[in-house]
Each structure stands twice: as C-alpha cells, then as structure tokens.
Design a protein around this motif. Sequence first.
Motif, PDB file in Angstrom:
ATOM      1  N   ALA A  36       0.829  -1.207   0.000  1.00 54.06           N
ATOM      2  CA  ALA A  36       0.000   0.000   0.000  1.00 54.06           C
ATOM      3  C   ALA A  36       0.864   1.258   0.000  1.00 54.06           C
ATOM      4  CB  ALA A  36      -0.933  -0.010   1.210  1.00 54.06           C
ATOM      5  N   ILE A  37       1.951   1.255   0.778  1.00 60.06           N
ATOM      6  CA  ILE A  37       2.832   2.427   0.841  1.00 60.06           C
ATOM      7  C   ILE A  37       3.449   2.694  -0.530  1.00 60.06           C
ATOM      8  CG2 ILE A  37       4.986   3.336   1.810  1.00 60.06           C
ATOM      9  CD1 ILE A  37       4.305   1.809   4.386  1.00 60.06           C
ATOM     10  N   GLU A  38       3.945   1.659  -1.165  1.00 63.16           N
ATOM     11  CA  GLU A  38       4.587   1.833  -2.475  1.00 63.16           C
ATOM     12  C   GLU A  38       3.591   2.295  -3.534  1.00 63.16           C
ATOM     13  OE1 GLU A  38       7.180  -1.177  -3.924  1.00 63.16           O
ATOM     14  OE2 GLU A  38       7.919  -1.694  -1.937  1.00 63.16           O
ATOM     15  N   ARG A  39       2.373   1.783  -3.499  1.00 63.74           N
ATOM     16  CA  ARG A  39       1.401   2.148  -4.528  1.00 63.74           C
ATOM     17  C   ARG A  39       0.830   3.553  -4.310  1.00 63.74           C
ATOM     18  NH1 ARG A  39      -1.887  -3.305  -6.422  1.00 63.74           N
ATOM     19  NH2 ARG A  39      -0.013  -4.482  -6.986  1.00 63.74           N
ATOM     20  N   MET A  40       0.800   4.001  -3.075  1.00 63.95           N
ATOM     21  CA  MET A  40       0.253   5.334  -2.817  1.00 63.95           C
ATOM     22  C   MET A  40       1.321   6.418  -2.809  1.00 63.95           C
ATOM     23  SD  MET A  40      -2.773   4.795   0.028  1.00 63.95           S
ATOM     24  CE  MET A  40      -1.658   4.154   1.284  1.00 63.95           C
ATOM     25  N   ALA A  41       2.526   6.075  -2.307  1.00 67.40           N
ATOM     26  CA  ALA A  41       3.558   7.111  -2.146  1.00 67.40           C
ATOM     27  C   ALA A  41       4.843   6.814  -2.900  1.00 67.40           C
ATOM     28  CB  ALA A  41       3.870   7.292  -0.653  1.00 67.40           C
ATOM     29  N   GLY A  42       4.971   5.635  -3.484  1.00 68.26           N
ATOM     30  CA  GLY A  42       6.145   5.315  -4.278  1.00 68.26           C
ATOM     31  C   GLY A  42       7.168   4.487  -3.528  1.00 68.26           C
ATOM     32  N   ARG A  43       8.027   3.829  -4.298  1.00 65.47           N
ATOM     33  CA  ARG A  43       9.074   2.967  -3.752  1.00 65.47           C
ATOM     34  C   ARG A  43      10.062   3.755  -2.901  1.00 65.47           C
ATOM     35  NH1 ARG A  43      10.423  -2.223  -2.365  1.00 65.47           N
ATOM     36  NH2 ARG A  43      12.638  -2.606  -2.622  1.00 65.47           N
ATOM     37  N   VAL A  44      10.370   4.963  -3.330  1.00 59.76           N
ATOM     38  CA  VAL A  44      11.354   5.773  -2.599  1.00 59.76           C
ATOM     39  C   VAL A  44      10.863   6.059  -1.183  1.00 59.76           C
ATOM     40  CG1 VAL A  44      12.506   8.008  -2.514  1.00 59.76           C
ATOM     41  CG2 VAL A  44      12.290   6.800  -4.699  1.00 59.76           C
ATOM     42  N   THR A  45       9.576   6.320  -1.040  1.00 67.60           N
ATOM     43  CA  THR A  45       9.022   6.591   0.290  1.00 67.60           C
ATOM     44  C   THR A  45       9.187   5.388   1.203  1.00 67.60           C
ATOM     45  OG1 THR A  45       7.393   8.112  -0.646  1.00 67.60           O
ATOM     46  CG2 THR A  45       6.938   7.244   1.553  1.00 67.60           C
ATOM     47  N   TYR A  46       8.855   4.202   0.686  1.00 63.29           N
ATOM     48  CA  TYR A  46       8.992   2.996   1.495  1.00 63.29           C
ATOM     49  C   TYR A  46      10.442   2.755   1.896  1.00 63.29           C
ATOM     50  CZ  TYR A  46       9.109  -1.946   2.758  1.00 63.29           C
ATOM     51  OH  TYR A  46       9.337  -3.121   3.421  1.00 63.29           O
ATOM     52  N   VAL A  47      11.362   2.894   0.943  1.00 62.69           N
ATOM     53  CA  VAL A  47      12.781   2.683   1.232  1.00 62.69           C
ATOM     54  C   VAL A  47      13.276   3.694   2.257  1.00 62.69           C
ATOM     55  CG1 VAL A  47      15.096   2.779   0.243  1.00 62.69           C
ATOM     56  CG2 VAL A  47      13.267   1.611  -0.998  1.00 62.69           C
ATOM     57  N   THR A  48      12.808   4.922   2.155  1.00 60.08           N
ATOM     58  CA  THR A  48      13.216   5.954   3.116  1.00 60.08           C
ATOM     59  C   THR A  48      12.755   5.607   4.526  1.00 60.08           C
ATOM     60  OG1 THR A  48      13.113   7.648   1.387  1.00 60.08           O
ATOM     61  CG2 THR A  48      13.073   8.409   3.671  1.00 60.08           C
ATOM     62  N   ILE A  49      11.521   5.142   4.641  1.00 56.30           N
ATOM     63  CA  ILE A  49      10.997   4.760   5.962  1.00 56.30           C
ATOM     64  C   ILE A  49      11.815   3.616   6.551  1.00 56.30           C
ATOM     65  CG2 ILE A  49       9.009   3.815   7.198  1.00 56.30           C
ATOM     66  CD1 ILE A  49       7.218   5.206   5.122  1.00 56.30           C
ATOM     67  N   VAL A  50      12.071   2.590   5.735  1.00 57.58           N
ATOM     68  CA  VAL A  50      12.831   1.434   6.220  1.00 57.58           C
ATOM     69  C   VAL A  50      14.250   1.837   6.599  1.00 57.58           C
ATOM     70  CG1 VAL A  50      13.810  -0.805   5.554  1.00 57.58           C
ATOM     71  CG2 VAL A  50      11.455  -0.249   4.948  1.00 57.58           C
ATOM     72  N   THR A  51      14.855   2.721   5.813  1.00 53.03           N
ATOM     73  CA  THR A  51      16.206   3.192   6.133  1.00 53.03           C
ATOM     74  C   THR A  51      16.226   3.911   7.470  1.00 53.03           C
ATOM     75  OG1 THR A  51      16.720   3.434   3.772  1.00 53.03           O
ATOM     76  CG2 THR A  51      18.122   4.614   5.335  1.00 53.03           C
ATOM     77  N   GLY A  52      15.238   4.784   7.696  1.00 53.21           N
ATOM     78  CA  GLY A  52      15.154   5.473   8.985  1.00 53.21           C
ATOM     79  C   GLY A  52      14.987   4.508  10.142  1.00 53.21           C
ATOM     80  N   LEU A  53      14.162   3.477   9.936  1.00 51.99           N
ATOM     81  CA  LEU A  53      13.965   2.474  10.988  1.00 51.99           C
ATOM     82  C   LEU A  53      15.245   1.688  11.250  1.00 51.99           C
ATOM     83  CD1 LEU A  53      10.413   1.138  10.003  1.00 51.99           C
ATOM     84  CD2 LEU A  53      11.010   2.444  12.057  1.00 51.99           C
ATOM     85  N   CYS A  54      16.026   1.434  10.191  1.00 56.75           N
ATOM     86  CA  CYS A  54      17.298   0.721  10.373  1.00 56.75           C
ATOM     87  C   CYS A  54      18.280   1.554  11.199  1.00 56.75           C
ATOM     88  CB  CYS A  54      17.909   0.373   9.023  1.00 56.75           C
ATOM     89  SG  CYS A  54      17.072  -0.966   8.153  1.00 56.75           S
ATOM     90  N   VAL A  55      18.299   2.856  10.975  1.00 60.51           N
ATOM     91  CA  VAL A  55      19.165   3.745  11.766  1.00 60.51           C
ATOM     92  C   VAL A  55      18.744   3.703  13.234  1.00 60.51           C
ATOM     93  CG1 VAL A  55      19.840   6.145  12.158  1.00 60.51           C
ATOM     94  CG2 VAL A  55      19.691   5.246   9.822  1.00 60.51           C
ATOM     95  N   ILE A  56      17.436   3.772  13.473  1.00 59.02           N
ATOM     96  CA  ILE A  56      16.943   3.698  14.855  1.00 59.02           C
ATOM     97  C   ILE A  56      17.271   2.339  15.463  1.00 59.02           C
ATOM     98  CG2 ILE A  56      14.863   3.708  16.283  1.00 59.02           C
ATOM     99  CD1 ILE A  56      13.630   5.655  14.246  1.00 59.02           C
ATOM    100  N   ALA A  57      17.123   1.273  14.670  1.00 61.04           N
ATOM    101  CA  ALA A  57      17.423  -0.073  15.164  1.00 61.04           C
ATOM    102  C   ALA A  57      18.875  -0.184  15.600  1.00 61.04           C
ATOM    103  CB  ALA A  57      17.120  -1.107  14.078  1.00 61.04           C
TER     104      ALA A  57
END
Length: 436
Positions: A36-57
């Motif tokens: 849903a995230i990729e179809r509504m906001a694009g692949r870049v948005t999803y990758v950005t969110i996951v990257t931010g979560l990886c930094v927090i992790a």
Amino acid sequence: MSEPGAGRGLGGLLASAALARAFTLTVFGTVFGSVAIERMAGRVTYVTIVTGLCVIAAGMLAARRREISFVRLVPTTLVLFVGWAFASIFWSSDATRSFWGWVSLVGVALLAVTIGHVRDTLQTVRALGDVMRVMLGVSLGLEILSGILLDTPLTFLGIQGDIAAFGPIQGVFGTRNLLGFAAVLALITFLVEYRTQSVRPGVSLFSVVLGGVIAVLSDSPTVVVLAAAVGVAAGVLAVVRHATPHRRTTLQWIFGAIVAIGLVAGYIARHPIIAWLGAGSDFSTRANLWASILIYQRMKPVQGWGWFGPWAQSELPFWAVNFSAGQSHASGLNAYFDVLLQLGWVGLVLFLAFAGFAFLRAWLVASERRSIVYAWTPLILVALLVDSMFESFTLWGFGWLLLVVCAVRAAQSRSWRDRFDDAENGGSALPHVPGG
C-alpha cells in the motif's frame, strides 16, 4: 530489558521500553503495509521509511549493548546465508542490482533482529496482533467501499472490487495469495492472544472472525493448505506438551516419522489433492515455471546466478525463465526454487539449515515450556515454511521479517552459545541444538 524511562538523554530514549514498543509497531505496520505504501507514495518513500527504521534499530542495539551478548545477537546460520548472498554479487549478471537486493535483505533482517532483542515473545505477539487488526480491518473496509458502496475497482491499490461476489479480494496486500497468507499468520497470532488472555475476550473474538472472513474471501488455494498444516502442527504440539517428560522424546520421533510419511504420501497423491482443492490451473502454472527454473539452474548449479530477491525481469536468468515458461512472473512461486536459482545448492543448504534449526529449536522450546505463548513461534514457522512451497513470500517483505524474528527468538532459548553461559555461570541451560 530496560524499564521505561531508564537513563537520560538520547541513550535513555533508545533503551526505553516505550520506544521499543513504538518501534515494533512501526516496523510491523511498515513492512506489512509495504504494498500500500509503495502504490500510494512510491518505492522511494517505502525505502526511506525502512532506512530510517534501520538507523533507529542500530541506535537501539548500541544503547542496549550491555544487555545483549554479542555471540547471541544473530543466529550463525543467518550470518552464513546472508554472507553467501553477498558473495553472489561478484558473479551476478548485474552487481549493482544484486547489491541493492542484498541491502534490502539485510535491512529487513536488522529490523527483525532488533525486535527479537528488545521485545519478548508475548510483546511481539501483541504488537503483531494490534497491527494485523488494523491491516485486515482496513482491507475489509476498502473492499466493501470498492465492491459494494462505489462498485468500482480501486486500481491504484490493486483492489478489484469483487467482494459482492464473495471474492477473491486483495485488500491492501495487492494479491489474494499475499492477503490469504497474511490472514493465516494473523489467525495464529489472534488465537495465541486469546489463549494467553493478553487482550479482552471481545477483541479476541472480533479478531478471529475478521481473520477467518478475510482468509475465506481471499479465495487463495494456499490458505486451505496452510490452515491444515498449522492445525495439524498445533494438535501435535498440544499432545507433546501434555505428555510426561520421559514420553515426550518418543512422541517427537513418532510424529516426525508420521510427518515424513505424510509428505511422501502427499507427493504421491498430489494430483487428486490438487483437483480437490480446485487449484489445477495454479499448480500447472507453477509446474511450468519450476521446470524452466531447473533448466537454467543447471547452468550454475553450485553458486546460482546471484542474489536479486524479487526478480529483475530484464536480467538473466529471469527473463529467460519467463520466456521459456511462456509467462511473466516476479518470483519463482516457491522460496526453495528461488533460492536454488539465485544462490545455487550452497545457498539452498544454508537456507534450509537456517530455517530448519529455527523450527527445531522453537518446537522443542514450545514442547517444554508451560506458557502457550511459546507455541506462536513454531506455528508461525510452519506457516512460513509450508507457504514457501507455493510462494516466495518468505524471502522478502513481512515473510522474511517474521522468519528472522522467529529464528532470533528460538536461538535465544536454545543455542550452542549456551555453553558460553554455562562456562561463565557454572550452571546448565536447556539442552542445546547444535548448529546455527
């Protein structure tokens, strides 16, 4: 585990229980909602969110470094599998795409490892249950909006609006098979919540009904197989858990032999079973694809063609496999065939060792511990490993996330690393399972 508000400043925040809970909910929500995230906001948005979560992790693990033993951080078999996937970059047809495919694999694994260390099993179950109630509820709501209220497909989400005809529906997961798979995982989680009384009875009842309705409306042939496999595993586990300790080992061997015989019988009777499930066309599609995969796998049998994850259809061998099969697929529709094609026999052996040790450890822990919450890990693994025979969902996305979470949780209870603790503490841990 740190108490809420432990410490001060950024380090205290990163080590806090409140952030651990919020992090777990966000990770599950993001990865399960990736389509849903990729179809509504694009692949870049999803990758950005996951990257931010990886930094927090990474920050959370660093803040808890005194609580976490380095040798217990990641199962050895996971390191070996991920390491072989990295090595495959050097013989891949497109090193850049392989590298980013590997980064995606490692990124989701990092999120899973972090959840495995900052949340216990019950907390993980509760977080996943909360997220799945929302995901399935939104899916059902959008299907009703599309198929009944508006009577028009929501093409940007892949929803066809067929709920008035009782399915198949796709929800926010994009395909009926992925929705059905998610519904089965949710049902396991909801039933464990009910048995542990971790949510109100009314919420449990609503959740189970919601999951069951979604699973049926998905009209996915794999749902029946998954439900049967998980149901049998749950029944066997219940028998083993209630057996006396001196009979438990005998029962384990007996049930293991029955499973082996059942797999052989299922393979022999596969055609009548497929016809009964009404999945003849689906299986024919998969059989053609797997035959094509084996043709190109034999060209690089040991090392494979290089790790990509989801297929890069313009690259070898993927476009050639699709051309040979006369179809267009974004995966091998079988996690084991996919690993065999991309990482060869070495990769498949490592993947089987990783998943096999995780299941064996989780099963033994669940059969010995009194709390029913420990049954969640092996039952989720049963669903993941059985679904891997029909789809490749376990190699990326929420399938890979849950596989690593379960492996980390199982490794914390039974591992060769217990010898280090025994040597340091002069005690004895649970009998360990050698391996990863």
